[in-house]
Design an enzyme around this catalytic site. Structure first.
Site, PDB file in Angstrom:
ATOM      1  N   LYS A  22       0.812  -1.057   0.046  1.00  0.00           N
ATOM      2  CA  LYS A  22       0.187   0.107   0.010  1.00  0.00           C
ATOM      3  C   LYS A  22       0.684   1.222  -0.021  1.00  0.00           C
ATOM      4  O   LYS A  22       0.816   2.311  -0.839  1.00  0.00           O
ATOM      5  CB  LYS A  22      -0.874  -0.152   1.281  1.00  0.00           C
ATOM      6  CG  LYS A  22      -1.588   1.481   1.680  1.00  0.00           C
ATOM      7  CD  LYS A  22      -2.421   1.382   2.745  1.00  0.00           C
ATOM      8  CE  LYS A  22      -1.798   1.826   4.130  1.00  0.00           C
ATOM      9  NZ  LYS A  22      -1.555   3.219   4.288  1.00  0.00           N
ATOM     10  N   ASN A  23       1.998   1.358   1.045  1.00  0.00           N
ATOM     11  CA  ASN A  23       2.860   2.604   1.067  1.00  0.00           C
ATOM     12  C   ASN A  23       3.627   2.718  -0.107  1.00  0.00           C
ATOM     13  O   ASN A  23       3.976   3.879  -0.283  1.00  0.00           O
ATOM     14  CB  ASN A  23       3.384   2.605   2.517  1.00  0.00           C
ATOM     15  CG  ASN A  23       2.574   2.721   3.667  1.00  0.00           C
ATOM     16  OD1 ASN A  23       1.266   2.857   3.465  1.00  0.00           O
ATOM     17  ND2 ASN A  23       3.151   2.581   4.687  1.00  0.00           N
ATOM     18  N   ARG A  92      -4.240  10.805   4.636  1.00  0.00           N
ATOM     19  CA  ARG A  92      -3.117  11.938   4.813  1.00  0.00           C
ATOM     20  C   ARG A  92      -2.111  11.845   3.572  1.00  0.00           C
ATOM     21  O   ARG A  92      -1.690  13.078   3.195  1.00  0.00           O
ATOM     22  CB  ARG A  92      -2.324  11.634   6.176  1.00  0.00           C
ATOM     23  CG  ARG A  92      -1.404  12.670   6.427  1.00  0.00           C
ATOM     24  CD  ARG A  92      -0.731  11.977   7.816  1.00  0.00           C
ATOM     25  NE  ARG A  92       0.674  12.219   7.543  1.00  0.00           N
ATOM     26  CZ  ARG A  92       1.281  13.475   7.789  1.00  0.00           C
ATOM     27  NH1 ARG A  92       0.691  14.289   8.540  1.00  0.00           N
ATOM     28  NH2 ARG A  92       2.641  13.694   7.627  1.00  0.00           N
ATOM     29  N   CYS A 116      -4.791   9.348  10.326  1.00  0.00           N
ATOM     30  CA  CYS A 116      -5.134   8.522  11.533  1.00  0.00           C
ATOM     31  C   CYS A 116      -4.964   9.537  12.588  1.00  0.00           C
ATOM     32  O   CYS A 116      -4.320  10.473  12.773  1.00  0.00           O
ATOM     33  CB  CYS A 116      -3.763   7.536  11.480  1.00  0.00           C
ATOM     34  SG  CYS A 116      -3.796   6.596  10.033  1.00  0.00           S
ATOM     35  N   ARG A 121       1.130  14.862  13.553  1.00  0.00           N
ATOM     36  CA  ARG A 121       1.496  14.494  12.284  1.00  0.00           C
ATOM     37  C   ARG A 121       1.420  16.036  11.240  1.00  0.00           C
ATOM     38  O   ARG A 121       0.595  16.029  10.341  1.00  0.00           O
ATOM     39  CB  ARG A 121       0.578  13.338  11.369  1.00  0.00           C
ATOM     40  CG  ARG A 121       0.490  12.350  12.551  1.00  0.00           C
ATOM     41  CD  ARG A 121       0.001  10.993  11.623  1.00  0.00           C
ATOM     42  NE  ARG A 121       0.742  10.391  10.867  1.00  0.00           N
ATOM     43  CZ  ARG A 121       0.178   9.254  10.106  1.00  0.00           C
ATOM     44  NH1 ARG A 121      -0.675   8.955  10.249  1.00  0.00           N
ATOM     45  NH2 ARG A 121       0.965   8.707   9.109  1.00  0.00           N
ATOM     46  N   ASP A 304       4.957   0.726  12.264  1.00  0.00           N
ATOM     47  CA  ASP A 304       3.587   0.178  11.605  1.00  0.00           C
ATOM     48  C   ASP A 304       3.638  -1.181  12.238  1.00  0.00           C
ATOM     49  O   ASP A 304       2.362  -1.563  12.037  1.00  0.00           O
ATOM     50  CB  ASP A 304       3.657   0.342  10.149  1.00  0.00           C
ATOM     51  CG  ASP A 304       3.033   1.583   9.594  1.00  0.00           C
ATOM     52  OD1 ASP A 304       2.949   2.457  10.340  1.00  0.00           O
ATOM     53  OD2 ASP A 304       3.425   1.951   8.414  1.00  0.00           O
ATOM     54  N   VAL A 326       8.642   7.252  16.816  1.00  0.00           N
ATOM     55  CA  VAL A 326       8.338   7.772  15.558  1.00  0.00           C
ATOM     56  C   VAL A 326       7.055   8.618  15.475  1.00  0.00           C
ATOM     57  O   VAL A 326       7.183   9.645  15.452  1.00  0.00           O
ATOM     58  CB  VAL A 326       8.073   6.856  14.439  1.00  0.00           C
ATOM     59  CG1 VAL A 326       7.773   7.541  13.218  1.00  0.00           C
ATOM     60  CG2 VAL A 326       9.345   6.020  14.128  1.00  0.00           C
ATOM     61  N   ARG A 396      -8.460  -0.010   5.507  1.00  0.00           N
ATOM     62  CA  ARG A 396      -7.768   0.929   4.687  1.00  0.00           C
ATOM     63  C   ARG A 396      -6.466   0.413   4.370  1.00  0.00           C
ATOM     64  O   ARG A 396      -5.812   0.846   3.191  1.00  0.00           O
ATOM     65  CB  ARG A 396      -7.503   2.069   5.538  1.00  0.00           C
ATOM     66  CG  ARG A 396      -8.582   3.245   5.831  1.00  0.00           C
ATOM     67  CD  ARG A 396      -8.176   4.283   6.527  1.00  0.00           C
ATOM     68  NE  ARG A 396      -6.825   5.103   5.995  1.00  0.00           N
ATOM     69  CZ  ARG A 396      -6.277   5.881   6.361  1.00  0.00           C
ATOM     70  NH1 ARG A 396      -6.275   6.376   7.845  1.00  0.00           N
ATOM     71  NH2 ARG A 396      -5.014   6.402   5.768  1.00  0.00           N
TER      72      ARG A 396
HETATM   73  C1  UD1 Z   1       4.474   7.006   6.323  1.00  0.00           C
HETATM   74  C2  UD1 Z   1       3.858   5.718   6.108  1.00  0.00           C
HETATM   75  C3  UD1 Z   1       3.237   5.332   7.377  1.00  0.00           C
HETATM   76  C4  UD1 Z   1       4.304   5.066   8.467  1.00  0.00           C
HETATM   77  C5  UD1 Z   1       5.215   6.420   8.572  1.00  0.00           C
HETATM   78  C6  UD1 Z   1       6.734   6.101   9.260  1.00  0.00           C
HETATM   79  C7  UD1 Z   1       2.542   6.064   3.876  1.00  0.00           C
HETATM   80  C8  UD1 Z   1       1.400   6.178   3.257  1.00  0.00           C
HETATM   81  N1  UD1 Z   1       2.423   5.941   5.333  1.00  0.00           N
HETATM   82  O1  UD1 Z   1       3.832   7.824   6.913  1.00  0.00           O
HETATM   83  O2  UD1 Z   1       2.478   4.124   7.314  1.00  0.00           O
HETATM   84  O3  UD1 Z   1       3.913   4.863   9.863  1.00  0.00           O
HETATM   85  O4  UD1 Z   1       5.649   6.528   7.145  1.00  0.00           O
HETATM   86  O5  UD1 Z   1       7.073   4.906   8.866  1.00  0.00           O
HETATM   87  O6  UD1 Z   1       3.785   5.691   3.546  1.00  0.00           O
HETATM   88  N2  UD1 Z   1       6.408  14.675  10.846  1.00  0.00           N
HETATM   89  C9  UD1 Z   1       6.558  16.092  11.020  1.00  0.00           C
HETATM   90  N3  UD1 Z   1       6.555  16.770  10.124  1.00  0.00           N
HETATM   91  C10 UD1 Z   1       6.375  16.365   8.747  1.00  0.00           C
HETATM   92  C11 UD1 Z   1       6.267  15.111   8.537  1.00  0.00           C
HETATM   93  C12 UD1 Z   1       6.384  14.206   9.252  1.00  0.00           C
HETATM   94  O7  UD1 Z   1       6.986  16.400  12.300  1.00  0.00           O
HETATM   95  O8  UD1 Z   1       6.352  17.272   7.868  1.00  0.00           O
HETATM   96  C13 UD1 Z   1       6.354  13.756  11.832  1.00  0.00           C
HETATM   97  C14 UD1 Z   1       5.393  12.843  11.974  1.00  0.00           C
HETATM   98  O9  UD1 Z   1       4.445  13.477  12.722  1.00  0.00           O
HETATM   99  C15 UD1 Z   1       5.819  11.568  12.526  1.00  0.00           C
HETATM  100  C16 UD1 Z   1       7.141  11.254  12.057  1.00  0.00           C
HETATM  101  O10 UD1 Z   1       7.519  12.589  11.556  1.00  0.00           O
HETATM  102  O11 UD1 Z   1       5.855  11.933  14.009  1.00  0.00           O
HETATM  103  C17 UD1 Z   1       7.243  10.334  10.726  1.00  0.00           C
HETATM  104  O12 UD1 Z   1       6.433  10.589   9.530  1.00  0.00           O
HETATM  105  P1  UD1 Z   1       6.515  10.534   8.244  1.00  0.00           P
HETATM  106  O13 UD1 Z   1       7.925   9.656   8.280  1.00  0.00           O
HETATM  107  O14 UD1 Z   1       6.384  11.754   7.519  1.00  0.00           O
HETATM  108  O15 UD1 Z   1       5.395   9.464   8.263  1.00  0.00           O
HETATM  109  P2  UD1 Z   1       4.179   9.512   6.838  1.00  0.00           P
HETATM  110  O16 UD1 Z   1       4.876   9.793   5.516  1.00  0.00           O
HETATM  111  O17 UD1 Z   1       3.254  10.459   7.301  1.00  0.00           O
END
Ligand code: UD1
Length: 416
Positions: A22-23, A92, A116, A121, A304, A326, A396
């Site tokens: 999915k991701n 998201r 979520c 986030r 995850d 994370v 999802r």
């Molecule tokens: C992706 C995955 C999700 C997984 C996560 C971490 C997809 C669709 N989703 O989510 O399943 O759990 O990676 O492996 O691929 N953060 C900030 N600012 C930002 C972006 C992120 O502070 O601009 C923080 C987030 O709040 C979180 C952490 O960084 O605490 C990790 O987020 P990120 O790696 O961006 O995860 P996603 O891409 O949202």
């Protein structure tokens, strides 16, 4: 609303085929916005976030046919540059349209994401990086508006290796002429897969899957065909379900190289994991030994799989710890597992799990995709019947979950 009824206590046995990731599929589908040519993406799992992505692409002006795991994306109308709240709040990852749109049309308007219920986030890392390439950022009525005269290639260092920000910037960089270097990039296998797809579209991406990704972009990206990698989170969830039920399961298509941190922890817990030509086999004859884990960006233990891991450790022969480094607030499953007799204390980013000899079925509720998966793992292992509400969270991220589990001997049915 659908719910699962699970009669637990049966070891899972047999073979299960791992679905497409999915991701990985989400950003790859979204990067078709970089071209008007036709793209064919195979091994796309049939699940709710993919259907949301297809709807998003259609709303943006694409024509998408999606059947039997293949999505064909083609141009239909002039693309829109706005992703509406209605879709972004459901998923998201919709925020990933910003990169391709900004590169191609110099403007992207994206509703601020929901998604979520696992922490704040924000998307500040994405926005800071777009600014580095020359974009201006403002907010209008709950939307983030990104605009520029022209996006310029350049060097970006992320303050944290965000998966989404790395993908967003790779897509933007692929669509502009010149070389962009992304440092402290996320190293997840899904990033590598996106790099392969963008290269097939005519960009040159090197280092995807390492902490420095170099993208030589072009404004003339073309159509491409791609097979999405297997879903390591789905594979990990089945592996933990097999181990928690003390079963014996072959995961066909699982890639051990994508699951190293999990495999190490599972082996330390006493389960036997063997690599097979076609994937992996896990056997767990005994109650697990307690093992501590700390989630980290890849190649660390994946956040995850933290919730399903906790369901497994709830049955361990002793006390173990989990540290969630994370996401904030990613322990919502702990209270639900408690309703099944698990003994878990949480505080901040730490959880302590006192293993119990058995869990008991109970009425419980999923709060996000992976928390939902954890409840399924616990219910499969528990004595008696569990009813899991809010299955839409699980839908999802998991393709035909109950069918796959039934083929392994689980007693699970969907009802509404
Ligand atoms: C992706 C995955 C999700 C997984 C996560 C971490 C997809 C669709 N989703 O989510 O399943 O759990 O990676 O492996 O691929 N953060 C900030 N600012 C930002 C972006 C992120 O502070 O601009 C923080 C987030 O709040 C979180 C952490 O960084 O605490 C990790 O987020 P990120 O790696 O961006 O995860 P996603 O891409 O949202």
């Amino acid at each position: 609303m659908d719910f699962f009824v699970i009669d637990g206590g049966r070891p899972l046995r047999g073979a299960v085929r791992v679905s497409g990731s999915k991701n990985a599929a989400l950003p790859i589908l979204i990067s078709t916005l970089l071209t008007d040519d036709e793209c064919a993406i195979h091994n796309v799992p049939e699940l709710r976030d993919i259907r949301t992505t297809v709807r998003l692409l259609e709303l943006m002006g694409k024509r998408v046919s999606y059947a039997r795991g293949t999505a064909v994306v083609a141009a239909k109308a002039r693309l829109k540059t706005r992703a509406p709240y209605d879709l972004v709040k459901q998923m998201r990852a919709s925020v990933l349209v910003a990169g391709p749109l900004l590169a191609r049309f110099h403007r992207a308007q994206v509703a601020l994401p929901g998604g979520c219920t696992i922490g704040v986030r924000p998307i500040d890392i994405h926005l800071e990086a777009f600014k580095r390439l020359g974009a201006k950022v403002s907010t209008e009525h709950g939307d983030v508006v990104l605009s520029c005269d022209r996006l310029s290639p350049g060097a970006v260092r992320f303050r944290f290796p965000s998966v989404g920000a790395t993908e967003n910037l790779m897509m933007a960089a692929a669509g502009i002429r010149g070389t962009t270097v992304l440092r402290n990039a996320a190293r997840e296998p899904e990033i590598e897969d996106l790099g392969i797809f963008l290269t097939r579209m005519g960009a040159r991406v090197t280092g995807a899957g390492t902490s420095t990704v170099t993208v030589e972009g072009t404004s003339r990206l073309h159509g491409a065909e791609h097979w999405v990698i297997p879903d390591r989170v789905e594979a990990g969830t089945f592996l933990l379900a097999a181990a928690a039920t003390r079963g014996d399961v072959r995961l066909v298509g699982a890639k051990p190289a994508h699951l190293e941190a999990l495999l190490e922890a599972v082996r330390r817990s006493g389960a036997v994991v063997t690599e097979l030509p076609e994937g992996l086999r896990v056997r767990a004859p005994k109650r697990p030994r307690p093992v501590d884990v700390r989630t980290e960006p890849h190649p660390g233990f994946p956040t995850d799989l933290q919730a399903p891991w906790m369901a497994y450790m709830a049955l361990a022969d002793g006390k173990s710890k989990v540290r969630e480094a994370v996401f904030e607030n990613r322990f919502l499953h702990a209270a639900e597992l408690g309703r099944m007799g698990a003994r878990i204390r949480t505080g901040g980013e730490r959880a302590v799990i006192e293993g119990v000899p058995e869990l008991l079925g109970a009425p419980i509720m999923a709060s996000d995709i992976r928390a939902g998966a954890a409840l399924v793992v616990a219910a499969l292992a528990a004595k008696g019947q569990t009813v899991i509400q809010r299955v839409y969270h699980i839908d999802r991220g998991y393709e035909r979950l109950e069918k796959k589990l039934r083929a392994l001997g689980a007693q699970i049915r969907r009802a509404h």
